[in-house]
Scaffold this motif. Structure first.
Motif, mmCIF file in Angstrom:
data_model
loop_
_atom_site.group_PDB
_atom_site.id
_atom_site.type_symbol
_atom_site.label_atom_id
_atom_site.label_comp_id
_atom_site.label_asym_id
_atom_site.label_seq_id
_atom_site.Cartn_x
_atom_site.Cartn_y
_atom_site.Cartn_z
ATOM 1 N N UNK A 37 -10.845 3.371 2.642
ATOM 2 C CA UNK A 37 -10.824 3.434 1.307
ATOM 3 C C UNK A 37 -11.159 1.791 1.070
ATOM 4 N N UNK A 38 -12.407 1.566 0.360
ATOM 5 C CA UNK A 38 -12.819 0.146 0.271
ATOM 6 C C UNK A 38 -12.776 -0.380 -1.094
ATOM 7 N N UNK A 39 -12.249 -1.425 -1.482
ATOM 8 C CA UNK A 39 -12.061 -2.099 -2.747
ATOM 9 C C UNK A 39 -13.019 -2.826 -2.910
ATOM 10 N N UNK A 40 -13.616 -3.016 -4.052
ATOM 11 C CA UNK A 40 -14.952 -3.886 -4.516
ATOM 12 C C UNK A 40 -14.839 -4.198 -5.804
ATOM 13 N N UNK A 41 -15.500 -5.264 -6.331
ATOM 14 C CA UNK A 41 -15.512 -5.651 -7.707
ATOM 15 C C UNK A 41 -15.252 -7.118 -7.812
ATOM 16 N N UNK A 42 -14.617 -7.298 -8.993
ATOM 17 C CA UNK A 42 -14.055 -8.682 -9.342
ATOM 18 C C UNK A 42 -12.635 -9.051 -8.470
ATOM 19 N N UNK A 43 -12.660 -9.125 -7.343
ATOM 20 C CA UNK A 43 -11.423 -9.234 -6.746
ATOM 21 C C UNK A 43 -11.219 -10.654 -6.291
ATOM 22 N N UNK A 44 -9.910 -11.260 -6.456
ATOM 23 C CA UNK A 44 -9.638 -12.647 -5.994
ATOM 24 C C UNK A 44 -8.526 -12.223 -4.838
ATOM 25 N N UNK A 45 -7.761 -11.500 -4.556
ATOM 26 C CA UNK A 45 -6.948 -11.089 -3.408
ATOM 27 C C UNK A 45 -6.769 -9.608 -3.543
ATOM 28 N N UNK A 46 -6.521 -9.019 -2.361
ATOM 29 C CA UNK A 46 -5.530 -7.709 -2.431
ATOM 30 C C UNK A 46 -4.395 -7.631 -1.657
ATOM 31 N N UNK A 47 -3.446 -7.202 -2.326
ATOM 32 C CA UNK A 47 -2.052 -7.205 -1.855
ATOM 33 C C UNK A 47 -1.566 -5.994 -1.184
ATOM 34 N N UNK A 48 -0.997 -5.124 -1.630
ATOM 35 C CA UNK A 48 -0.493 -3.847 -1.082
ATOM 36 C C UNK A 48 -1.712 -2.976 -1.015
ATOM 37 N N UNK A 49 -1.681 -2.210 -0.045
ATOM 38 C CA UNK A 49 -2.872 -1.398 -0.245
ATOM 39 C C UNK A 49 -2.153 -0.047 0.675
ATOM 40 N N UNK A 50 -2.369 1.153 0.122
ATOM 41 C CA UNK A 50 -1.792 2.346 0.622
ATOM 42 C C UNK A 50 -2.273 3.682 0.281
ATOM 43 N N UNK A 51 -1.803 4.791 0.586
ATOM 44 C CA UNK A 51 -2.401 6.205 0.409
ATOM 45 C C UNK A 51 -1.108 7.265 -0.157
ATOM 46 N N UNK A 52 -1.398 7.582 -1.190
ATOM 47 C CA UNK A 52 -0.544 9.010 -1.737
ATOM 48 C C UNK A 52 -1.366 10.392 -1.517
ATOM 49 N N UNK A 53 -0.324 11.341 -1.584
ATOM 50 C CA UNK A 53 -1.190 12.756 -1.516
ATOM 51 C C UNK A 53 -0.270 13.437 -2.450
#
Length: 120
Positions: free
Chosen positions: A22-38
């Motif tokens: 999963x790649x995050x893109x756009x007007x990002x300053x910083x990415x904090x927690x990342x995760x997966x749900x199902x």
């Protein structure tokens, strides 16, 4: 605007492996927690695994020892390596991220979901 784009789902036999990205893109300053749900058919959405920006991880008991979450902060990507898959792992897997945008606000973002089917 921020987007999360997932890849890597599909059909796999019991005991097999898959890796979700999963790649995050756009007007990002910083990415904090990342995760997966199902979310499996007829069931509530559940947390699978989460990783902080510093690399601290938490996995659901049902996937401990089989799934591994990791991330690459240089390209804002989170991965979920799934080994020894079971039919009970069949679900739509969605990426999640808490992102501080260039506008100065933190917000939660979701990917579109990628289906994983474990079946012989």
């Amino acid at each position: 605007q921020v987007q999360l784009v997932e890849s890597g789902g599909g059909l796999v036999q019991p005991g097999g492996s898959l890796r979700l990205s999963c790649a995050a893109s756009g007007r990002i300053y910083s990415v904090k927690d990342m995760g997966w749900y199902r979310q499996a058919p007829g069931k509530q959405r559940e947390l699978v695994a989460i990783i902080s920006s510093g690399g601290n991880t938490h996995c659901a008991n049902s996937v401990k020892g089989r799934f591994t979450i990791s991330r690459n902060n240089s390209n804002n990507t989170v991965y979920l390596r799934m080994n020894n898959l079971e039919p009970e792992d069949t679900a739509v897997y969605s990426c999640y991220a808490v992102i501080a945008t260039l506008s100065g606000f933190d917000d939660a973002y979701w990917g579109q979901g990628t289906p994983v089917t474990v079946s012989s």
